[in-house]
Design an enzyme around this catalytic site. Structure first.
Site, mmCIF file in Angstrom:
data_model
loop_
_atom_site.group_PDB
_atom_site.id
_atom_site.type_symbol
_atom_site.label_atom_id
_atom_site.label_comp_id
_atom_site.label_asym_id
_atom_site.label_seq_id
_atom_site.Cartn_x
_atom_site.Cartn_y
_atom_site.Cartn_z
ATOM 1 N N CYS A 93 48.652 -27.059 26.100
ATOM 2 C CA CYS A 93 49.207 -27.401 24.658
ATOM 3 C C CYS A 93 47.834 -27.617 23.850
ATOM 4 O O CYS A 93 46.912 -26.711 24.253
ATOM 5 C CB CYS A 93 49.794 -29.006 24.921
ATOM 6 S SG CYS A 93 48.795 -30.140 25.541
ATOM 7 N N HIS A 143 48.804 -35.044 17.226
ATOM 8 C CA HIS A 143 49.404 -34.788 18.522
ATOM 9 C C HIS A 143 50.788 -35.752 18.616
ATOM 10 O O HIS A 143 50.703 -36.756 18.876
ATOM 11 C CB HIS A 143 48.636 -35.311 19.604
ATOM 12 C CG HIS A 143 49.433 -34.431 21.039
ATOM 13 N ND1 HIS A 143 50.306 -34.811 21.672
ATOM 14 C CD2 HIS A 143 48.985 -33.602 21.917
ATOM 15 C CE1 HIS A 143 50.664 -33.986 22.641
ATOM 16 N NE2 HIS A 143 49.718 -32.833 22.592
#
Length: 646
Positions: A26, A568
């Site tokens: 990620c 995020h």
């Protein structure tokens, strides 16, 4: 940092390539799925050069690298023979009811625009047709064409359901559509509508039923197709896959669907409808009072999706719906009224700024999540007021048997869905119920809500040394909001130097409260997190998009004066593979304060079991001698949240 060394040591400490089932990454982490992680020493892995920390979560062994995760990922793939494998982490056991609701919502959500459009076209035909205004005749060309346009989404509902279900289940969409289309093939409809018994191959009886506008048969057929597809793929030789595999899949799934699943789905759907009608007929005023009062909590848990198929079935036959849509009219309107009541009562400027647009959203669009999560549920008493008003309005709806004749999210602009084909007083009842719910919730919320000096101050701060840094100057904030709404770039003031303005609207919490050690321990940097009330990320400064993940859940930004920021969205949302995220920028794009960078479906992400709390982290914090972070509490877009000094 030489990440080739990091890669070699990681492979060694994690048991070698043979122990790694798959690897993805990620924004900041390598995500390993290991065959056996029992012998892995987290302390040893954490001391590897380039590794910031480790985390075990959801069947994954996560190695936190930081901004250079892509470099490390590439180095590993140069050594080992795997890449971003299709295999994912084992899923934890989940409640079957939640799984079913999630599946239904995933199938239904994408087709709602078509259903709403078709339903409102039918309502317009009622208004302008011979029933009311008489502008169009039912035998006229225009009426017939528009009627076909309105009927099409309902008639072809099985086909649309098969498509969305196949996307949800990751099986062949066109084979699924083929099987569903068979159920509404004109000759088959005629065959199954006759009085003569029907037999397949002369011996297998086929149940007579109508499947146009049905939902459950297509869902069941697509679930079967997924497993038939997997089985056929295993037994079909490679040389025959192109022609034999689709033939077997369609043949087997089609036959089983027609003989078993479609009748079963029809029985299930009709059974659910009978249960709902029985409850309603026993005491309609009581059923609607409870249903309407509980609707906010039903929506929060996603249970309203369970009622959607039966609501659509009822709109097809008998042609109206008595429970879900009238209850949502009461509830949505009550949320709007209560939110406006708070806006008029509170002295907290930030709460008022949140409440007014949230109330407008609930009133005009029927979108109540900003009102519930940002205002009524947060303050508690307004939610009580809304539930009381909604319950009383529901009681009235039950007494007058309020009916909805089209599917749309109930709100002021869609109230025409309560216009009956034969005219009558149904729309008058709907207007009265709307007014009762709105006025009563407004008054109750206004009375019950404390004026309060400041909501943020009441919530306090987790750190007594944290200082409030203020907000954009009025002119800058207004320009930023305007630019974001118009999609303009480079049209706003640059803001103060070395300042980060809040990119998300919602409740700010300390980074330490985030349920993820990589963020709460501040190994990636310092900052704060936001529990968003709106699914949108805006530019926190003027600068450049340095990175945006392929899965669109995280962005890396760099300001014109050198601040490096990680945003995020959600925790572990990389697992969604980009689903529910819509990026508005790409890597390398110039951004200005207030530009929309990313939109995401907050409710859909949460429905899939993921948190949407969003860390906002300054990753190059060591470049600065002083950092001040704004206090926790309800924050709007554009509020000054981080200020720095060299």
């Amino acid at each position: 940092m030489d990440y080739s060394i990091t890669a070699k040591e990681l492979l060694e400490k994690l048991g070698g390539e043979k122990n790694i089932q798959s690897l993805t990454h990620c924004m900041t982490r390598l995500r390993f799925v290991l065959k056996n992680d029992s012998g892995i020493d987290d302390n040893v892995v954490g001391k590897i050069p380039g590794v910031i920390g480790v985390n075990r979560q959801g069947g994954q062994y996560q190695v936190i690298i930081g901004n250079n995760v892509v470099k490390c990922f590439k180095e590993i793939n140069q050594i080992a023979s795997f890449g971003e494998a299709a295999e994912t982490a084992p899923k934890e056991k989940r409640n079957p009811v939640n799984v079913a609701i999630e599946f239904i919502s995933g199938c239904m959500a994408q087709i709602f625009p078509a259903i709403i459009a078709g339903g409102l076209i039918k309502v317009l035909l009622i208004i302008f047709g011979p029933t009311l205004l008489g502008v169009m005749e039912s035998i006229g060309d225009t009426y017939i064409i528009l009627n076909a346009l309105g009927d099409a989404p309902f008639y072809f509902l099985p086909v649309m359901i098969a498509y969305t279900a196949s996307r949800k289940l990751n099986c062949n969409s066109f084979l699924a559509v083929t099987v569903a289309a068979m159920l509404i093939y004109p000759d088959l409809i005629t065959l199954l509508g006759s009085d003569t018994p029907t037999y397949l191959f002369g011996v297998i009886p086929v149940t007579h039923a109508s499947y146009s506008s049905s939902i459950i048969p297509a869902m069941l057929a697509t679930i079967l197709l997924k497993y038939v597809e997997i089985g056929v793929d295993k037994i079909t030789p490679d040389w025959a896959k192109n022609f034999l595999k689709p033939l077997i899949i369609v043949f087997v799934t089609g036959i089983v669907t027609l003989v078993v699943l479609a009748p079963l789905g029809s029985i299930i759907g009709n059974g659910l409808q009978v249960i709902i009608n029985t409850v309603y007929e026993f005491a309609p005023w009581l059923a609607m009072l409870i249903f309407a009062a509980a609707m906010p909590f039903i929506v929060m848990t996603g249970m309203h999706w369970a009622f959607t198929p039966t609501a659509l079935m009822a709109l097809t036959n008998p042609g109206f719906e008595l429970m879900l849509l009238p209850a949502m009219l009461c509830s949505n309107t009550a949320q709007a009224g209560a939110t406006f009541g708070v806006a008029c009562k509170t002295k907290d400027k930030n709460m008022r700024e949140m409440a007014i647009p949230a109330g407008i959203s609930a009133l005009l669009a029927g979108v109540t999540e900003p009102a519930m999560y940002g205002v009524t549920l947060k303050l508690k008493k307004p939610m009580v007021a809304a539930c009381i008003a909604s319950g009383i309005a529901g009681l009235i709806a039950g007494l007058v048997n309020l009916k909805a004749y089209a599917f749309a999210t109930p709100c002021l602009t869609a109230i025409v869905q309560f216009v009956a084909p034969d005219g009558g007083r149904n729309i008058i009842f709907a207007v009265i119920i709307f007014a009762v719910s709105f006025i009563l919730s407004f008054v109750l919320a206004f009375i019950m809500t404390d004026k309060g000096g400041n909501v943020q101050a009441a919530e306090g701060s987790a750190d007594g040394n944290v200082q409030t840094t203020g907000k954009l100057q009025d002119g800058q904030h207004d320009n930023a909001a305007t630019a974001a709404g118009n999609g303009e770039k480079n049209s706003v003031a640059a803001g103060k130097p070395l300042t980060v303005y809040n990119p998300l609207k919602g409740e700010v919490i300390p980074l330490a409260d985030v349920d993820d050690a990589a963020f709460s321990s501040e190994v990636l940097g310092k900052g704060y997190a936001v529990k968003p009330s709106v699914g949108m990320v805006k530019a926190p400064f003027s600068g450049t998009v340095e990175t945006i993940m392929d899965t669109s859940h995280a962005l890396g930004l760099i300001s014109d004066d050198g601040m490096v920021l990680l945003i995020h969205v959600g925790l572990d949302t990389v697992q969604l593979n980009g689903k529910h995220f819509t990026p508005k920028v790409k890597a390398g794009d110039r951004i200005s304060i207030g530009d929309v960078l990313l939109e995401f479906d907050k409710e859909a992400i949460e429905a899939e079991g993921y948190q949407t709390v969003t860390p906002v982290v300054l990753t190059n914090v060591d470049d600065y001698s002083k950092m001040e972070i704004g206090e926790p509490g309800v924050k709007d877009f554009g509020e000054e949240m981080i200020s720095l000094e060299k």
